[in-house]
Scaffold this active site. Sequence first.
Site, PDB file in Angstrom:
ATOM      1  N   HIS A  81       1.082  -1.180   0.051  1.00 34.82           N
ATOM      2  CA  HIS A  81      -0.040   0.102   0.117  1.00 34.82           C
ATOM      3  C   HIS A  81       0.745   1.215   0.137  1.00 34.82           C
ATOM      4  O   HIS A  81       2.144   1.342   0.234  1.00 34.82           O
ATOM      5  CB  HIS A  81      -0.884  -0.045   1.309  1.00 34.82           C
ATOM      6  CG  HIS A  81      -2.189  -0.873   0.845  1.00 34.82           C
ATOM      7  ND1 HIS A  81      -3.094  -0.628  -0.006  1.00 34.82           N
ATOM      8  CD2 HIS A  81      -2.640  -1.625   1.898  1.00 34.82           C
ATOM      9  CE1 HIS A  81      -4.012  -1.407   0.003  1.00 34.82           C
ATOM     10  NE2 HIS A  81      -3.803  -2.353   1.184  1.00 34.82           N
TER      11      HIS A  81
ATOM     12  N   CYS B 148       0.008   2.517  -4.722  1.00 35.58           N
ATOM     13  CA  CYS B 148      -0.930   3.697  -4.839  1.00 35.58           C
ATOM     14  C   CYS B 148       0.002   4.923  -4.675  1.00 35.58           C
ATOM     15  O   CYS B 148       0.812   4.881  -3.909  1.00 35.58           O
ATOM     16  CB  CYS B 148      -2.070   3.783  -4.122  1.00 35.58           C
ATOM     17  SG  CYS B 148      -3.173   2.431  -4.585  1.00 35.58           S
TER      18      CYS B 148
END
Length: 390
Positions: free
Chosen positions: A206, A262
């Site tokens: 992440h 991301c």
Amino acid sequence: MSSQREVRCRCGRWMWAPPGAGAIQCSTCHTVTQLHSLVDALRGAHRMIYGLQQLRRQYQQQQQPPQMMVAQRSPPQMMVAQRSPPQMMVAQRSPPQMMVAQLSPPPPPRLLEALPSPFGKKRAVLCGVNYRGKSYSLKGCISDAKSMRCFLVQHMGFPIESILMLTEDEACPQKIPTKRNMRKAMRWLVEGNGARDSLFFHYSGHGAQQKDYDGDEIDGQDEALIPLDHETEGKIIDDEINEILVRPLVHGAKLHAVIDACNSGTVLDLPFVCRMERNGSYDWEHQGFGRIYKGTDGGGAFCFSACDDDEASGYTPVFTGKNAGAMTYSFINAVKTAGPAPTYGQLLNLMCSAILEAQSRLTYTDSDESSEPLLTSSEKFNIYATKFAL
């Protein structure tokens, strides 16, 4: 020649007495210690001990048989053992639980203890975080790290022992991708770097943004990587990543990073962003903002990110039939298929084409808008003339 000596006060404080002083006052309890009387007492005690030792030796010589006389001729270290202080005797008579502590298994090895010196010409740190058991768990990040390791060893000539893996599959607790371990691994990667060193950093997991508090971001947002224990220890923001990985790079050393996450566009805080159009034309955008220098110490740093700072990346089964990070797979495949000595421009175009094709074949994506890989660098250069090499 006389010199200072150490004297202990009645309250337990140690003091330094100047040469020739007859008394000294403690700065803690203000007690006055007479030095001459202390010396006389110590001398008397030494004389008494010496006399007792002489009497003891005479008695032992009279009582012991001839074969025991050898013990009387033991070297000085044996005599020291006979005069061991009381605490030494306690250690000899330690209870069973003390022995258990001595026989307990050794502590776990320190991070990187199993690796050779961190001064190899090619070395890499690969992080894959699946966040198992969490509501935000991912599926392919550990596989991405393993795929990258195979690629580096089989195609790029990296020694297997020079690659540090940080994933939840590692048995050693020091190689779990926690914030502390990731920081240590990044520092190891650039430690003692020199000319012709090829360093590689890969992260699959992440990514996120948070408010910029030091004013060095044009958009007011810092980018960050999300370690396994981020809920208690926090994120690793781009300012720290730049300080650890980028700024120590000396002339002749090169760092390549592949970030499959991301909001990863400028997560290394490199000064220049390559903005590429669909027709292949490009321009360098300067990200310098604020007073802090974000470049290297003469070396080169290059980062392939999965998307821009405000975009989301994803994983897709289109490439392999099972979940894999689109950025990780497209990077590996682009290098393999580009032919010998590809340029940065060739690789970037191949990656963009592969990801756009994969997104078009899916009925849904992780974001409403398609994302494309982004190249950032410590210096501007001609991406179609500069050869890529690890």
